[in-house]
Design an enzyme around this catalytic site. Sequence first.
Site, PDB file in Angstrom:
ATOM      1  N   ILE A   1     -26.506  12.096  18.250  1.00 14.68           N
ATOM      2  CA  ILE A   1     -27.673  12.230  17.362  1.00 14.68           C
ATOM      3  C   ILE A   1     -27.542  11.189  16.246  1.00 14.68           C
ATOM      4  O   ILE A   1     -26.434  10.745  15.927  1.00 14.68           O
ATOM      5  CB  ILE A   1     -27.825  13.647  16.748  1.00 14.68           C
ATOM      6  CG1 ILE A   1     -26.625  13.991  15.865  1.00 14.68           C
ATOM      7  CG2 ILE A   1     -28.021  14.696  17.817  1.00 14.68           C
ATOM      8  CD1 ILE A   1     -26.833  15.276  15.070  1.00 14.68           C
TER       9      ILE A   1
ATOM     10  N   GLY B   1     -19.565   7.734  18.496  1.00 10.69           N
ATOM     11  CA  GLY B   1     -18.734   8.672  17.729  1.00 10.69           C
ATOM     12  C   GLY B   1     -19.504   9.817  17.112  1.00 10.69           C
ATOM     13  O   GLY B   1     -18.906  10.773  16.597  1.00 10.69           O
ATOM     14  N   HIS B   2     -20.836   9.771  17.141  1.00 10.26           N
ATOM     15  CA  HIS B   2     -21.645  10.774  16.434  1.00 10.26           C
ATOM     16  C   HIS B   2     -22.707  11.321  17.385  1.00 10.26           C
ATOM     17  O   HIS B   2     -23.860  10.906  17.307  1.00 10.26           O
ATOM     18  CB  HIS B   2     -22.289  10.145  15.197  1.00 10.26           C
ATOM     19  CG  HIS B   2     -22.870  11.127  14.233  1.00 10.26           C
ATOM     20  ND1 HIS B   2     -24.099  11.703  14.391  1.00 10.26           N
ATOM     21  CD2 HIS B   2     -22.369  11.645  13.082  1.00 10.26           C
ATOM     22  CE1 HIS B   2     -24.360  12.512  13.381  1.00 10.26           C
ATOM     23  NE2 HIS B   2     -23.321  12.501  12.574  1.00 10.26           N
ATOM     24  N   PHE B   3     -22.408  12.216  18.287  1.00 14.92           N
ATOM     25  CA  PHE B   3     -21.089  12.760  18.585  1.00 14.92           C
ATOM     26  C   PHE B   3     -20.833  12.532  20.068  1.00 14.92           C
ATOM     27  O   PHE B   3     -21.805  12.499  20.835  1.00 14.92           O
ATOM     28  CB  PHE B   3     -21.054  14.267  18.284  1.00 14.92           C
ATOM     29  CG  PHE B   3     -21.370  14.603  16.855  1.00 14.92           C
ATOM     30  CD1 PHE B   3     -20.379  14.536  15.882  1.00 14.92           C
ATOM     31  CD2 PHE B   3     -22.662  14.962  16.472  1.00 14.92           C
ATOM     32  CE1 PHE B   3     -20.672  14.857  14.559  1.00 14.92           C
ATOM     33  CE2 PHE B   3     -22.939  15.278  15.151  1.00 14.92           C
ATOM     34  CZ  PHE B   3     -21.961  15.224  14.184  1.00 14.92           C
TER      35      PHE B   3
END
Lengths: 87, 148
Positions: free
Chosen positions: B55, B48-50
């Site tokens: 990262i 989810g990041h991203f």
Amino acid sequence: MSDELENRVREMITKRLRLKMPPDKLNMDQELFGGDLGLDSIDALELVVGMEKEFGVAVPDQQTGQRALRTPRTVMEYIREKKPDLK
Amino acid sequence: MDLDGNEILNRLPHRPPFVFLDAVEGLEEGVRGVGVKTFKQTEFFFAGHFPGLPIVPAVILTESMAQAAGIVMGGTSGGTKMRYVAQIREMRFSRPVLPGQTVRVHVEAAQSFGQLRIFRTRAEVGGVDVAQGEITLAEITTEVWQTK
């Protein structure tokens, strides 16, 4: 009556604690903790760091801190006690 | 003193998936130490990041630094005696940390007062700084915590 050390202490306290007041408006006899300023133990640590960085004066333990950090004036007196030649 | 993953778990209350240290090197309790963490491609947060541009989240990197600080603080955290992050000051993130990279977190103990202790922290990847700042840890008993 204010002197150079008092002005430096006022500046250190308002800067380290990010007080929303000019240094010369700080009441030297105001209780720092448990009063209107709403300060907490993190602020006490900030003062300890400020005293060490800006005046070279250590606060070795909590018992000393309770005496030294009571009001801006006790902060100044503690610094003066430890560094009598400081201005 | 160096610590491996099992020794880290003996000293921290954290458990997977929220342990962000693989090892600790050069530990001098109460003084300094270096936390080491390789962020694998499979870390749960990369999805989810991203999406498409993974990262390491800054908060996760900060947590890794705080866990290393907890180890340097010494002793064991857990049970009724816990440490928590009381303050983060002047934390800067200068470069992103990417999947597969190994971060080394350098921690030095600074001033303390009462139950609070400041740690100066710096994270680097391959000798290049990625983050630095100050973390203050507090040590309290959970009985006190629960009454507040």
